[in-house]
Design a protein around this motif. Sequence first.
Motif, mmCIF file in Angstrom:
data_model
loop_
_atom_site.group_PDB
_atom_site.id
_atom_site.type_symbol
_atom_site.label_atom_id
_atom_site.label_comp_id
_atom_site.label_asym_id
_atom_site.label_seq_id
_atom_site.Cartn_x
_atom_site.Cartn_y
_atom_site.Cartn_z
ATOM 1 N N SER A 100 0.813 -1.127 -0.055
ATOM 2 C CA SER A 100 -0.008 0.148 -0.250
ATOM 3 C C SER A 100 1.077 1.119 -0.094
ATOM 4 C CB SER A 100 -1.075 -0.034 1.351
ATOM 5 O OG SER A 100 -1.886 -1.193 1.213
ATOM 6 N N GLU A 101 1.858 1.261 0.954
ATOM 7 C CA GLU A 101 2.741 2.366 0.968
ATOM 8 C C GLU A 101 3.589 2.761 -0.631
ATOM 9 O OE1 GLU A 101 3.522 4.326 3.396
ATOM 10 O OE2 GLU A 101 3.088 3.513 5.076
ATOM 11 N N ILE A 102 3.756 1.737 -1.190
ATOM 12 C CA ILE A 102 4.322 1.851 -2.876
ATOM 13 C C ILE A 102 3.378 1.999 -3.928
ATOM 14 C CG2 ILE A 102 6.524 0.887 -1.751
ATOM 15 C CD1 ILE A 102 6.055 -1.503 -3.642
ATOM 16 N N GLY A 103 2.212 2.140 -3.295
ATOM 17 C CA GLY A 103 1.231 2.433 -4.461
ATOM 18 C C GLY A 103 0.700 1.247 -5.198
ATOM 19 N N VAL A 104 0.766 0.060 -4.455
ATOM 20 C CA VAL A 104 -0.148 -1.103 -5.051
ATOM 21 C C VAL A 104 -1.316 -1.287 -4.330
ATOM 22 C CG1 VAL A 104 0.134 -3.641 -5.505
ATOM 23 C CG2 VAL A 104 2.252 -2.198 -5.656
ATOM 24 N N LEU A 105 -2.540 -1.569 -4.932
ATOM 25 C CA LEU A 105 -3.798 -2.021 -4.528
ATOM 26 C C LEU A 105 -3.461 -3.110 -3.369
ATOM 27 C CD1 LEU A 105 -6.547 -2.032 -7.296
ATOM 28 C CD2 LEU A 105 -6.384 -0.710 -5.230
ATOM 29 N N SER A 106 -3.781 -3.364 -2.251
ATOM 30 C CA SER A 106 -3.652 -4.401 -1.421
ATOM 31 C C SER A 106 -4.829 -4.662 -0.357
ATOM 32 C CB SER A 106 -2.382 -4.278 -0.479
ATOM 33 O OG SER A 106 -1.231 -3.789 -1.205
ATOM 34 N N PRO A 107 -4.910 -5.958 -0.029
ATOM 35 C CA PRO A 107 -6.034 -6.135 1.133
ATOM 36 C C PRO A 107 -5.725 -5.532 2.355
ATOM 37 C CG PRO A 107 -5.362 -7.959 0.091
ATOM 38 C CD PRO A 107 -4.496 -7.065 -0.190
ATOM 39 N N GLN A 108 -6.714 -5.051 3.027
ATOM 40 C CA GLN A 108 -6.691 -4.353 4.534
ATOM 41 C C GLN A 108 -6.637 -5.627 5.425
ATOM 42 O OE1 GLN A 108 -10.111 -1.978 4.738
ATOM 43 N NE2 GLN A 108 -9.060 -0.015 4.096
ATOM 44 N N THR A 109 -5.758 -5.430 6.705
ATOM 45 C CA THR A 109 -5.558 -6.774 7.437
ATOM 46 C C THR A 109 -5.676 -6.222 8.748
ATOM 47 O OG1 THR A 109 -3.246 -6.457 7.393
ATOM 48 C CG2 THR A 109 -4.152 -7.920 5.680
ATOM 49 N N ARG A 110 -5.846 -6.929 9.734
ATOM 50 C CA ARG A 110 -5.701 -6.574 11.069
ATOM 51 C C ARG A 110 -5.584 -8.114 11.905
ATOM 52 N NH1 ARG A 110 -11.349 -4.577 14.120
ATOM 53 N NH2 ARG A 110 -12.748 -6.383 13.646
ATOM 54 N N HIS A 111 -4.927 -7.772 12.922
ATOM 55 C CA HIS A 111 -4.897 -9.055 14.110
ATOM 56 C C HIS A 111 -5.855 -9.256 14.777
ATOM 57 C CE1 HIS A 111 -0.694 -8.761 12.814
ATOM 58 N NE2 HIS A 111 -0.587 -10.257 12.977
ATOM 59 N N VAL A 112 -6.416 -10.313 15.143
ATOM 60 C CA VAL A 112 -7.301 -10.663 16.029
ATOM 61 C C VAL A 112 -7.150 -12.032 16.815
ATOM 62 C CG1 VAL A 112 -9.266 -9.889 14.187
ATOM 63 C CG2 VAL A 112 -8.851 -12.311 14.519
ATOM 64 N N PHE A 113 -7.737 -12.039 17.927
ATOM 65 C CA PHE A 113 -7.567 -13.250 18.867
ATOM 66 C C PHE A 113 -8.803 -14.098 18.899
ATOM 67 C CE2 PHE A 113 -7.148 -16.040 22.569
ATOM 68 C CZ PHE A 113 -5.657 -16.467 22.619
ATOM 69 N N LEU A 114 -8.520 -15.424 18.169
ATOM 70 C CA LEU A 114 -10.057 -16.463 18.133
ATOM 71 C C LEU A 114 -9.918 -17.398 19.213
ATOM 72 C CD1 LEU A 114 -11.991 -17.207 15.595
ATOM 73 C CD2 LEU A 114 -10.364 -18.960 14.900
ATOM 74 N N THR A 115 -11.254 -17.544 19.485
ATOM 75 C CA THR A 115 -11.599 -18.838 20.266
ATOM 76 C C THR A 115 -12.616 -19.612 19.900
ATOM 77 O OG1 THR A 115 -13.368 -17.473 21.674
ATOM 78 C CG2 THR A 115 -11.160 -17.458 22.510
ATOM 79 N N GLN A 116 -12.470 -20.646 19.988
ATOM 80 C CA GLN A 116 -13.554 -21.724 19.306
ATOM 81 C C GLN A 116 -14.019 -22.596 20.522
ATOM 82 O OE1 GLN A 116 -12.237 -24.076 15.553
ATOM 83 N NE2 GLN A 116 -12.840 -25.897 16.667
#
Length: 363
Positions: A100-116
Amino acid sequence: MDEMTSIPQYRLFIKPIDLKELRRDIWIDEPVPAQLTIDGRKLEIDLSYRGSHIRDFAKKSFQIAFYKPKKFKGSNQIHLNAEYKDPSLIRNKLSFDFFSEIGVLSPQTRHVFLTQNGKAEGVYLEIESVDENFLKRRDLPNGSIFYAVDGDANFSLMSDLDKETKKSLELGYERKYGRPEDDYYLQEFIFNINTIPQSDFEKEIPKYVDIEKYLRWIAGIIFTSNYDGFVHNYALYRNGDSALFEVIPWDYDATWGRDVNGKVMEANYVPIDGFNTLTARLLDVEQFRKRYLNLLEEIMNHQFTTEFMMPKVEQLLQLVRPHVLQDPYKKLNIEDFDKEYEAISNYIVERRMYLQRKLTNLE
């Protein structure tokens, strides 16, 4: 929840009978019904495993399709990546943010904590699905999206898998969004990459692909060292207004000095000129090669430096570390996690040295 100090909690509930069905055959893509609670909101979902070789890992990655409601926060679907082989758990996000910083279309992301079903599954990376919602979110023109699903997405007339002539020019791709007739534009693109005479290539190929954006994508692969990036790990978006193809990166955990098994990858392993048919033909044209050279130098002066990258690395590592201690698959390896700041820093230093030596070869 303040993402600077904590990460969102995702609570997954699966009925025992459905969990048994999900685990019966990890290679089946058929989803099972489940419930996901995000920010106190209960969502009915369809759940399936995702990925290819990663399905064999103890910590599974998931694909989630929202069922009721059909859309949540503007998405029909999200991906939860276990990042199982990455000791840092941040390389995928670090890569997409870098693109994204260098001008390429990219997915957004974020870390999450999963419980099952009440049991901790650990730190995951939520990745935005590259689909029509991806385009809407960015106010981009409507168009078609094709996923590169295997090594045949190599921009060649020859199969990367069996070294024979491809029986179809769509081999290696799966249409994620668009109309059946959009397949024709993909076929035309692959055909022209391989058949336009060299004397006409500089003039003709810009009618099919956004050259500047393609070169920025290649630069992103070169700096992050994604070995599979040239023939896999991407999506193609054909902009409906410009009628040009652009490339969107995907699956970038084996980067920043680590391979798909989490082992150290030497800083000179991925060549500066990459490898696929389109890249080779573009870099054979002096004008395109000069632009690529300038792009590499520009990015090395600004984004691909320890001064620019390492504060971002430190921030991400600090964000996820408390949660790694609660991750049943990772908490015993916290010493390895703590070495990753230095590992990524060393990679950037060594990769810069390699690239600076090789830049003269492209002139």
